[in-house]
Design a protein around this motif. Structure first.
Motif, mmCIF file in Angstrom:
data_model
loop_
_atom_site.group_PDB
_atom_site.id
_atom_site.type_symbol
_atom_site.label_atom_id
_atom_site.label_comp_id
_atom_site.label_asym_id
_atom_site.label_seq_id
_atom_site.Cartn_x
_atom_site.Cartn_y
_atom_site.Cartn_z
ATOM 1 N N MET A 92 -4.047 -5.019 11.056
ATOM 2 C CA MET A 92 -2.696 -4.975 11.644
ATOM 3 C C MET A 92 -2.637 -5.735 12.956
ATOM 4 O O MET A 92 -1.721 -6.513 13.211
ATOM 5 C CB MET A 92 -2.282 -3.524 11.887
ATOM 6 N N ALA A 93 -3.659 -5.495 13.771
ATOM 7 C CA ALA A 93 -3.650 -6.110 15.100
ATOM 8 C C ALA A 93 -3.730 -7.626 14.981
ATOM 9 O O ALA A 93 -2.953 -8.350 15.606
ATOM 10 C CB ALA A 93 -4.818 -5.577 15.908
ATOM 11 N N VAL A 94 -4.659 -8.084 14.143
ATOM 12 C CA VAL A 94 -4.863 -9.528 14.070
ATOM 13 C C VAL A 94 -3.680 -10.223 13.422
ATOM 14 O O VAL A 94 -3.215 -11.259 13.887
ATOM 15 C CB VAL A 94 -6.165 -9.828 13.306
ATOM 16 N N GLU A 129 6.893 -4.096 12.305
ATOM 17 C CA GLU A 129 5.534 -3.655 12.564
ATOM 18 C C GLU A 129 5.436 -2.126 12.497
ATOM 19 O O GLU A 129 4.459 -1.567 12.012
ATOM 20 C CB GLU A 129 5.147 -4.145 13.965
ATOM 21 N N LEU A 130 6.471 -1.469 12.988
ATOM 22 C CA LEU A 130 6.452 -0.001 13.058
ATOM 23 C C LEU A 130 6.388 0.615 11.665
ATOM 24 O O LEU A 130 5.577 1.499 11.404
ATOM 25 C CB LEU A 130 7.709 0.501 13.753
ATOM 26 N N SER A 131 7.250 0.133 10.791
ATOM 27 C CA SER A 131 7.275 0.730 9.456
ATOM 28 C C SER A 131 5.982 0.459 8.715
ATOM 29 O O SER A 131 5.486 1.316 7.994
ATOM 30 C CB SER A 131 8.443 0.195 8.654
ATOM 31 N N VAL A 132 5.475 -0.749 8.895
ATOM 32 C CA VAL A 132 4.199 -1.059 8.248
ATOM 33 C C VAL A 132 3.144 -0.087 8.751
ATOM 34 O O VAL A 132 2.415 0.536 7.971
ATOM 35 C CB VAL A 132 3.795 -2.515 8.541
ATOM 36 N N GLY A 133 3.105 0.085 10.075
ATOM 37 C CA GLY A 133 2.112 0.977 10.654
ATOM 38 C C GLY A 133 2.243 2.384 10.115
ATOM 39 O O GLY A 133 1.264 3.001 9.692
ATOM 40 N N LEU A 134 3.467 2.906 10.076
ATOM 41 C CA LEU A 134 3.651 4.298 9.656
ATOM 42 C C LEU A 134 3.334 4.478 8.176
ATOM 43 O O LEU A 134 2.772 5.508 7.783
ATOM 44 C CB LEU A 134 5.084 4.741 9.936
ATOM 45 N N SER A 135 3.677 3.486 7.360
ATOM 46 C CA SER A 135 3.385 3.686 5.936
ATOM 47 C C SER A 135 1.893 3.561 5.670
ATOM 48 O O SER A 135 1.359 4.243 4.794
ATOM 49 C CB SER A 135 4.178 2.702 5.081
ATOM 50 N N PHE A 139 6.355 0.219 2.674
ATOM 51 C CA PHE A 139 5.369 -0.805 3.042
ATOM 52 C C PHE A 139 5.745 -2.156 2.460
ATOM 53 O O PHE A 139 5.678 -3.175 3.137
ATOM 54 C CB PHE A 139 3.989 -0.388 2.539
ATOM 55 N N LEU A 140 6.166 -2.139 1.206
ATOM 56 C CA LEU A 140 6.501 -3.394 0.540
ATOM 57 C C LEU A 140 7.654 -4.097 1.257
ATOM 58 O O LEU A 140 7.593 -5.294 1.547
ATOM 59 C CB LEU A 140 6.885 -3.088 -0.909
ATOM 60 N N ILE A 141 8.711 -3.332 1.542
ATOM 61 C CA ILE A 141 9.874 -3.932 2.213
ATOM 62 C C ILE A 141 9.478 -4.442 3.596
ATOM 63 O O ILE A 141 9.743 -5.593 3.956
ATOM 64 C CB ILE A 141 11.011 -2.898 2.316
ATOM 65 N N ALA A 142 8.803 -3.563 4.341
ATOM 66 C CA ALA A 142 8.486 -3.932 5.717
ATOM 67 C C ALA A 142 7.523 -5.102 5.762
ATOM 68 O O ALA A 142 7.648 -5.983 6.612
ATOM 69 C CB ALA A 142 7.893 -2.732 6.442
ATOM 70 N N SER A 143 6.584 -5.138 4.829
ATOM 71 C CA SER A 143 5.631 -6.237 4.908
ATOM 72 C C SER A 143 6.258 -7.540 4.437
ATOM 73 O O SER A 143 5.868 -8.610 4.900
ATOM 74 C CB SER A 143 4.389 -5.912 4.095
ATOM 75 N N THR A 144 7.240 -7.451 3.537
ATOM 76 C CA THR A 144 7.977 -8.672 3.186
ATOM 77 C C THR A 144 8.658 -9.235 4.426
ATOM 78 O O THR A 144 8.664 -10.443 4.667
ATOM 79 C CB THR A 144 9.037 -8.370 2.115
ATOM 80 N N ALA A 145 9.212 -8.325 5.221
ATOM 81 C CA ALA A 145 9.850 -8.773 6.449
ATOM 82 C C ALA A 145 8.819 -9.305 7.431
ATOM 83 O O ALA A 145 9.054 -10.293 8.120
ATOM 84 C CB ALA A 145 10.624 -7.625 7.084
ATOM 85 N N ILE A 155 -2.301 -11.525 2.404
ATOM 86 C CA ILE A 155 -2.950 -10.456 3.164
ATOM 87 C C ILE A 155 -2.196 -9.144 2.995
ATOM 88 O O ILE A 155 -2.790 -8.109 2.698
ATOM 89 C CB ILE A 155 -3.043 -10.847 4.653
ATOM 90 N N VAL A 156 -0.875 -9.185 3.132
ATOM 91 C CA VAL A 156 -0.149 -7.917 3.008
ATOM 92 C C VAL A 156 -0.237 -7.398 1.577
ATOM 93 O O VAL A 156 -0.346 -6.191 1.363
ATOM 94 C CB VAL A 156 1.326 -8.022 3.457
ATOM 95 N N ALA A 157 -0.246 -8.308 0.625
ATOM 96 C CA ALA A 157 -0.373 -7.844 -0.757
ATOM 97 C C ALA A 157 -1.735 -7.217 -0.978
ATOM 98 O O ALA A 157 -1.872 -6.169 -1.630
ATOM 99 C CB ALA A 157 -0.160 -9.000 -1.724
ATOM 100 N N ALA A 158 -2.759 -7.825 -0.396
ATOM 101 C CA ALA A 158 -4.102 -7.292 -0.566
ATOM 102 C C ALA A 158 -4.226 -5.936 0.119
ATOM 103 O O ALA A 158 -4.840 -5.005 -0.421
ATOM 104 C CB ALA A 158 -5.118 -8.271 0.010
ATOM 105 N N ILE A 159 -3.656 -5.818 1.299
ATOM 106 C CA ILE A 159 -3.697 -4.532 1.998
ATOM 107 C C ILE A 159 -2.962 -3.475 1.176
ATOM 108 O O ILE A 159 -3.429 -2.343 0.987
ATOM 109 C CB ILE A 159 -3.053 -4.671 3.399
ATOM 110 N N GLY A 160 -1.793 -3.855 0.664
ATOM 111 C CA GLY A 160 -1.038 -2.910 -0.161
ATOM 112 C C GLY A 160 -1.837 -2.496 -1.376
ATOM 113 O O GLY A 160 -1.910 -1.312 -1.726
ATOM 114 N N ALA A 161 -2.482 -3.468 -1.995
ATOM 115 C CA ALA A 161 -3.264 -3.154 -3.184
ATOM 116 C C ALA A 161 -4.441 -2.268 -2.830
ATOM 117 O O ALA A 161 -4.781 -1.337 -3.561
ATOM 118 C CB ALA A 161 -3.741 -4.448 -3.839
#
Lengths: 153, 376, 362, 161, 116
Positions: free
Chosen positions: C139-141, C176-182, C222-228, C270-276
C-alpha cells in the motif's frame, strides 16, 4: 387567426409600417430607423407575441441593403417577416434587436461579418467567421482575386 | 413580458484562467473552439469561436443553378443531408407551385426518418463517448451501418447522397428498398434495449446528466434552440407538426416533449424520437404507393419568379430554414440557410455557467452540434 | 494436503545452494540479486506488454471488433511493435516546463509500481520479498505513484495537465482509505499482515467464501476503490480525454509517455494481484469443504496457474468496468468515496472484527 | 429513517443498473459471432459494391472502343465544381464536312462531389458511375483522368428510322 | 530474500526508465520547430500563467484524508493482534470507529465534502 386579421393587428401597432401579404407570409416593411420599435411591438404583440426569432439576415441589392427578420409566435404559430431597407450602403447602421431576442446577437454578428452592416448598441459586435481585415463577402461588389475562381457561365 | 429578457452574459476579468477547448479537442465534434474561463473546475463563462470551416456556401449558391445548389446543402449538416436537400427542393417547388408526385413525398419522408435515425444513432454513440463510455460509440455505429447500407443500395452513397432534385428524386429507389427498411426496423427494435441498459438506466449516466444544463422554455425560445434540444425544454418546435410539409400531416406521430430541460431530457427526447421514427417508417412503408413517377415534370432550366421565399423543415437537429431572394434568374440572388446548430451553439454559455468542466462536455454533447452546419 | 511438486522453493533453494557452494557467499548473494533483478525486469516488461495487448483484445471483442490482428499471429506482436515505435519517437521538451520534475515524474511512477510488484507471492515459494508487514508495504509503495502523477501534471506547464493532476491527487488519496479499510478486514480475519501467511490461512477456503457476505462486500469495495486508485475508467478523470485531452500526461511524448502507460497497467496488475491474494486465496487451489476427490484434482493444477488465473480474472473485471461505464464527475467521484464507500467500509470492518472475534467464520 | 432507507435503496438500484450495463457488454464479450469488422484488403475478392455505387464517373465504351460522347459540353456546364473539362476537335467526317467531336473528356476526380448532375444531364447517355472506390494516389495530378479511351471513336447513331 | 534487496528493485527501476530514455534520446530523430515546444492547448497559444493559485476544492479533501489516513495506520497493528487480544480490543476499536465516524459525519454536515 387569419392572416388578414393578423395584418390588421400589426397595422394597428405599427402604423408607420407597410403591412402586406408577401409571397408566403405577411410582410411588414418599416423604415430602418423604426426597426427596433417595430420589433419590440411585434415581440409584445397582444395575444400572440412573436417571441421566437427564427431567422435574421440581409441581402445586398447593390443600391441598398435589406434586413429580414423571420419571426414566429410560439402560441399561434404564425410567421411574419419584418423588413427594412438601409439606403446608405457605405455606412450601413441599424439598431440592434439583440435586447429583444437574444439570438439576434449572433445573427447580427453574422450579418456584420458578411455584409458589413453595423448594429448600434450591440453588446459584442465582432466578426464571427472571418478575419478582421477580410472584406464583406456577401456584398455584391466583393471581389477576391486570390481565392475565388470565377466559373464561366 | 419583455422586462425579464434573457441575455447572454459574459463578464470578463483580467485574471481569468482561460483554457481553450478546441479546435483540436476530442469532445468538440468538429473544429469548434470554446474559450472556457475556469475557476478550479467551475466554468465561469464559455465563448464559442467558430468559422474554422466556413466555406461560404451562401456565396457559392449565388453562382449556382437551383439543381447545383442541392449538392452544396449536403455538406452543411452532413448528418441530415437529406433534410437539407429537401428544404431547398421544397422552397423551389413551392415557389414554382409544382405538384410533386405522392410517391416522391413518401420516399422523401422515409428518407427523412431514416436520416434522423442515423443521425440520432451517431449522436448517441458520440454522447456516450463524451461521457467516457467508449463502447457506446461502436454499438451506435454498428447499427447506423445498417441504415447506411440502405442508403448505399438506393443512392450509391452513404452520407452525402444528393438524391433530391427540384421536383422529385434523381432515380427511383431500389426495388429492395421497402423490404430492407422493414428488416432494419425489426433489427433496431431488438437493439434498443441494449441502448437502454447501457446508458439510459445507468446510475452514473443519470448523475452526469440529470439536472445538468437546465434550459427553461423561455431560454430555449429566446435563443431559438430548436429540434430535440429545444423540445427537451418543452418548446414545441417540431416543424413536422407546427408547419407540416410533405406527407407529415397524414401521418400518426407525436411530438416528443419533455419539460425538465436538462441534458437527460434532451437525451430522452432523442431516444423517444428514435422509436417514433421507427413507427413512422412502418407507417410510411405501408402507405407508400408502389408505383408512380419519381419526379415531376420540370423545365431543364429552373427560374424562380421574382420574390422572396422561405421554407422550413425539421432536420435531426432542429429547424432548418431556406431563404431565397430571387430576381427571376436561374441563379438565386441571395440564398440564406438558417441552420439549427447556429442557434443551438450559442446557448452553451448560459447553460454551462457555474457548472463543472465535465458538465460542459455533457451539455455540448447533449446539444448535438454539427460544426459544418454552423459555419456553412 | 497440498502437493509440493510445483513448489518453487526447491528450485530457488537449489540455485541458492549451488551458487553458495560454487563461490564466496557475498558473490553468490550478488549473483542472486542480479538473477532476480533481471528476471523481474523481463517479467515486468513482458507483463506490461501483454496487459496492453489483453486490454485491446478484450475491449475489441466487447465492442464487436477484432482488435489488433496485423502484426504477428492474432496481433500478438502489436504491442512490441508499438513499444519499438515509442522508443524511436522524439522526446519533446516543453517550453517553460519545469525540466527536472518533468523528467523525474516517469521515474517515480515506475519505481512505485516496480517496488510493489516485488512483494507479491506469485506461487508457492516464489516471492522475492516476504515482509511481515507485506500489505502495508505494498500500500505504501504503490501510493507513491500519485506523487509522480502530480509532478507530471504540475511540471508540464499545460493547463490540461494541471487540472488532471489535481483531480488525480484528490481522487487517489481519497480512495486510499477504502482500499486500506477493505484490506484491513482480511488482516483481521487472518490475523497477519504477511502475504505468505494470509495465503496459507486460505488453505481450507478463500476468505471471500469463509467471511460470509461481509468479505464479499469488502471485496466489492476493494474492487471499486482500487479501480479508482489505478486511474482507470470509470474513474479515469485524471486523463479524461473528452475534457482534458490526455490529462496529466498530455505533454509527454515517446518513451516517457509509454512509462505512464506501462505504470497504469502494472498498477492494475498489482491491485488485481493483491485482490486475488487476499480475497481469492492467492496461489491456493480451490478447495471445497470435504470433497476430498475434488480437492485432490484441484491440487494438481500448478499454484502459479492459480495465481495468474485469479489475477487475470480480477483484471478482466476491471477492464469490464472500464468498457461499460461512463466516467464520473469529480464531485460525484468524491461523493462516492466519502459518502458511500467510506461509511460502508467502516461499518463493514467493525462487523468483520466482530465475526472474527466470535470465530463465526469457517 | 426515511433518508437512511433512501440511502440504501440508492445503493441497491445503482448497483442493479450497473449490473444491467455490464450484462450488455458481457453478452457481447461472450458472443464473438457478433463481430462486424470487415477485413478490408483481405476481403477484396468478395467485396462487392452496390450496382448504384458512386465510385467515379466513367465513360462507357463498347467492344469496338466506341463511346457515346459527342462533346456537346452539357456535362461541363452542369458540373457545379468545374470538375469536367471538354476539349473538342474539328474533324472531317466522310462527307468532308468539319464536325466537332470530342478530343479529351477531362475529369478531375479531386473536385468531384458525386452530385450526379453530369450523368443525369447527358443527352446521349455517355457517362455512368464506375464501381471503383480505391482512389488513393500519391500525387494529386493523378486524380485528373481522361475519360475517353485513347483511340476511341464516337458510336455511329443508328440510322434514323 | 531480505529487505535489503529493496535497494536492488529501486536501482532496477531507475535503470529501466533511465536506460530507455537514454536509448530513446540516442536513436530518436530530432527536429526543431518553434511551435512544437509549446504546451498543448488545442492548437491555440496559452493565455496567462498556468501556475496559479488553484481551487481550494482539491485540498479540502487532502486535509480530511490526512486525518483519516493517520488513523488507518493505527488500525493495521490493531488488526494484526485483534484475535489474540480479544474482546477488549474489539470494544476499544468500536469506540475508536465511533469517534472516526463522528468525525466523518461532522465533516459531512459541515459541508466539507461538498465540491466548491
Amino acid at each position: 387567426m387569419e392572416n388578414t386579421e393578423l395584418m390588421e393587428l400589426i397595422t394597428k401597432v405599427i402604423p408607420y409600417g407597410t403591412v402586406s401579404q408577401g409571397s408566403q407570409y405577411p410582410e411588414v416593411i418599416v423604415p430602418a430607423g423604426k426597426l427596433h420599435d417595430a420589433a419590440e411591438q411585434l415581440r409584445n404583440l397582444e395575444g400572440q407575441p412573436f417571441d421566437y426569432l427564427i431567422n435574421m439576415t440581409a441581402a445586398d441589392f447593390t443600391d441598398k441593403f435589406t434586413v429580414y427578420y423571420h419571426m414566429e409566435s410560439t402560441q399561434a404559430h404564425n410567421l411574419v417577416v419584418l423588413k427594412a431597407d438601409i439606403a446608405d450602403r457605405d455606412n450601413a447602421v441599424v439598431e440592434t434587436v439583440s435586447d429583444i431576442w437574444v439570438t439576434a446577437e449572433f445573427f447580427e454578428r453574422e450579418v456584420f461579418d458578411l455584409f458589413g452592416i453595423r448594429f448600434k448598441n450591440h453588446p459584442d459586435l465582432r466578426r464571427l467567421f472571418l478575419e478582421d481585415d477580410y472584406g464583406f463577402p456577401l456584398r455584391k461588389d466583393f471581389k477576391d482575386e486570390v481565392n475565388i475562381i470565377e466559373l464561366p457561365n | 413580458m419583455s422586462k425579464d429578457v434573457i441575455k447572454n452574459i459574459i463578464v470578463k476579468d483580467d485574471e481569468d484562467y482561460i483554457i481553450n477547448m478546441g479546435p483540436q479537442h476530442p469532445s468538440t465534434h468538429g473544429v469548434l473552439r470554446l474559450e472556457v474561463c475556469l475557476n478550479g473546475e467551475i466554468v465561469k463563462y464559455v465563448i464559442p469561436h467558430i468559422g474554422y470551416i466556413h466555406r461560404g456556401i451562401e456565396k457559392m449558391c449565388e453562382a449556382d443553378t437551383y439543381k447545383q445548389i442541392i449538392h452544396l446543402t449536403d455538406r452543411m449538416d452532413y448528418l441530415s443531408a437529406h433534410m437539407n436537400n429537401e428544404a431547398v427542393c421544397l422552397a423551389v417547388e413551392n415557389a414554382l407551385q409544382v405538384e410533386v408526385p405522392e410517391r416522391v413525398q413518401y420516399i422523401r419522408a422515409i428518407l427523412d426518418e431514416l436520416n434522423r435515425l442515423a443521425s440520432h444513432q451517431l449522436w448517441w454513440s458520440a454522447f456516450g463517448m463524451d461521457l467516457g463510455a467508449l463502447t457506446t460509440f461502436f454499438y451506435g455505429l454498428r447499427d447506423r451501418e445498417k441504415i447506411l447500407a440502405i442508403f448505399e443500395e438506393s443512392f450509391g452513397s452513404r452520407l452525402l447522397h444528393s438524391f433530391n432534385t427540384p421536383g422529385g428524386l434523381m432515380h427511383d429507389v431500389h426495388p429492395n428498398f421497402q423490404k430492407h427498411i422493414l428488416e432494419f426496423v425489426k433489427y433496431f427494435r431488438k437493439k434498443l434495449p441494449d441502448y437502454k441498459n447501457l446508458l439510459t438506466d445507468n446510475v452514473i449516466f443519470h448523475n452526469r446528466t440529470k439536472g445538468v444544463g437546465v434550459m427553461s422554455p423561455e431560454t430555449a425560445i429566446a435563443f431559438g434552440v430548436t429540434g430535440p434540444s429545444g423540445r427537451g425544454s418543452g418548446f414545441a418546435c417540431d416543424v413536422r407538426k407546427v408547419a407540416p410539409y410533405g406527407v407529415y400531416d397524414q401521418l400518426d406521430f407525436k411530438q416528443v416533449l419533455y419539460s425538465e430541460g436538462d441534458s437527460f431530457a434532451r437525451y430522452q427526447v432523442r431516444m423517444d424520437e428514435m422509436e417514433e421514427s421507427l413507427n413512422l417508417l412502418e407507417q410510411l412503408v405501408a402507405k407508400m404507393p408502389s408505383e408512380g413517377d419519381f419526379t415531376a415534370k420540370m423545365k431543364p432550366i429552373i427560374k424562380l419568379p421574382e420574390g422572396e421565399y422561405y421554407e422550413r423543415v425539421e432536420t435531426a437537429r432542429g429547424e432548418l430554414g431556406v431563404f431565397i431572394v430571387s430576381k427571376g434568374e436561374k441563379y438565386p440572388y441571395r440564398m440564406r440557410f438558417r441552420s439549427p446548430n447556429f442557434s443551438n451553439l450559442f446557448v452553451l454559455n448560459t447553460l454551462s455557467k457555474g457548472l463543472k468542466i465535465a458538465d460542459l462536455v455533457a451539455i455540448s454533447g447533449s446539444l448535438d452540434l454539427v460544426l459544418p452546419d454552423i459555419d456553412r | 494436503m497440498i502437493l509440493d511438486i510445483y513448489s518453487f522453493s526447491t528450485l530457488t533453494g537449489a540455485i541458492d545452494k549451488g551458487l553458495n557452494s560454487a563461490m564466496a557467499p557475498w558473490l553468490a548473494t550478488l549473483l542472486e540479486f542480479v538473477i532476480v533483478g533481471v528476471v523481474f525486469l523481463i517479467f515486468y516488461a513482458l507483463l506490461g506488454l501483454f496487459l496492453v495487448y489483453l486490454e485491446r483484445k478484450v475491449c475489441a471483442v466487447i465492442q464487436n471488433r477484432i482488435g489488433p490482428n496485423r502484426v504477428g499471429k492474432w496481433g500478438l506482436l502489436q504491442t512490441i511493435a508499438d513499444l519499438i515505435k515509442l522508443l524511436m519517437k522524439e522526446l519533446i521538451p516543453i517550453k517553460n516546463a519545469d525540466g527536472f520534475l518533468f523528467n523525474l515524474a516517469p521515474f517515480i511512477v515506475i519505481i512505485a509500481s516496480f517496488m510493489a510488484i516485488a512483494a507479491l507471492p506469485f506461487a508457492k515459494g516464489l516471492q522475492a520479498m516476504d515482509f511481515n508487514i507485506g500489505i502495508f508495504y505494498v500500500m505504501a509503495v504503490s501510493s507513491l505513484g500519485v506523487i509522480g502523477i502530480l509532478l507530471a501534471g504540475w511540471s508540464s506547464n499545460s493547463k490540461y495537465s494541471l487540472i488532471g493532476a489535481m483531480r488525480s491527487g484528490a481522487q487517489i488519496i481519497s480512495y486510499e482509505l477504502s482500499v486500506g479499510l477493505s484490506l484491513l478486514s482480511i488482516v483481521i480475519l487472518s490475523g497477519s499482515m504477511q502475504l505468505s501467511t494470509i495465503v496459507q490461512s486460505q488453505a481450507d477456503g478463500w476468505w471471500i467464501f469463509k467471511g460470509h457476505i461481509l468479505a464479499f462486500i469488502s471485496f466489492v469495495i476493494f474492487l471499486i476503490a482500487s479501480t479508482a486508485e489505478t486511474n482507470r475508467g470509470p474513474f479515469d478523470l485524471a486523463e479524461a480525454e473528452s475534457e482534458l485531452t490526455a490529462g496529466f500526461h498530455t505533454e509527454y511524448s515517446g518513451i516517457k509517455f509509454a512509462f505512464f502507460f506501462l505504470a497504469e497497467y502494472m498498477n492494475m496488475f498489482i491491485v488485481a494481484a493483491i485482490g486475488a491474494t487476499l480475497f481469492l486465496g492467492g496461489w491456493m487451489p480451490l478447495h471445497i469443504g470435504h470433497w476430498q476427490e475434488f480437492n485432490n484434482i484441484m491440487d494438481y493444477i500448478p499454484s502459479v496457474v492459480w495465481f495468474f488465473g485469479k489475477t487475470f480474472f480480477v483484471i478482466y473485471l476491471i477492464m469490464w468496468f472500464k468498457w461499460t461505464f461512463p466516467r464520473l464527475r469529480i464531485d460525484q467521484l468524491l461523493n462516492l468515496e466519502w459518502k458511500y464507500l467510506l461509511p460502508l467500509s467502516l461499518i463493514n470492518t467493525v462487523l468483520i472484527a466482530f465475526i472474527a472475534l466470535m470465530g463465526w467464520y469457517f | 429513517m426515511n433518508s437512511v432507507f433512501k440511502y440504501f435503496a440508492d445503493i441497491v438500484s445503482g448497483v442493479r443498473s450497473l449490473c444491467a450495463g455490464m450484462r450488455v457488454t458481457g453478452k457481447y464479450f461472450l458472443s464473438p459471432g457478433e463481430i462486424v469488422t470487415e477485413q478490408y484488403p483481405e476481403n477484396r475478392a468478395t467485396l462487392k459494391m452496390e450496382d448504384r455505387f458512386k465510385g467515379e464517373v466513367i465513360m462507357t465504351h463498347d467492344e469496338n472502343n466506341q463511346h457515346n460522347c459527342n462533346g456537346c459540353g452539357i456535362c461541363e456546364l452542369n458540373c457545379p465544381n468545374g470538375a469536367i473539362e471538354i476539349i473538342t476537335k474539328k474533324e472531317a467526317d466522310e462527307t468532308g464536312k468539319l464536325v466537332r467531336s470530342i478530343d479529351k473528356h477531362v475529369y478531375h476526380l479531386s473536385m468531384c462531389t458525386f452530385c450526379e448532375l453530369c450523368i443525369k444531364s447527358c443527352p446521349s447517355n455517355a457517362l455512368e458511375w464506375g464501381q471503383n472506390f480505391e482512389h488513393a494516389v500519391f500525387d494529386r495530378s493523378k486524380l485528373t483522368k481522361v475519360l475517353n479511351q485513347p483511340g476511341s471513336t464516337i458510336k455511329k447513331k443508328e440510322a434514323k428510322s | 530474500m531480505s529487505s535489503e534487496s529493496l535497494v536492488l528493485f529501486f536501482v532496477l527501476a531507475l535503470v529501466l526508465v533511465g536506460g530507455a530514455i537514454v536509448f530513446s534520446s540516442l536513436v530518436a530523430p530530432r527536429s526543431f520547430n518553434h511551435e512544437k515546444f509549446e504546451p498543448y492547448e488545442c492548437g491555440i497559444p496559452t493565455e496567462g500563467p498556468t501556475w496559479i493559485q488553484f481551487s481550494v476544492g482539491y485540498y479540502l479533501f487532502a486535509i480530511i484524508y490526512l486525518v483519516f489516513d493517520v488513523e488507518t495506520v493505527f488500525l493495521f497493528p490493531w488488526a494484526d493482534v485483534m484475535k489474540a487480544v480479544g474482546m477488549r480490543a474489539f470494544i476499544e476499536i468500536v469506540v475508536f470507529f465511533f469517534i472516526l465516524g463522528l468525525g466523518l459525519l461532522y465533516a459531512w454536515k459541515k459541508g466539507a465534502l461538498k465540491w466548491v
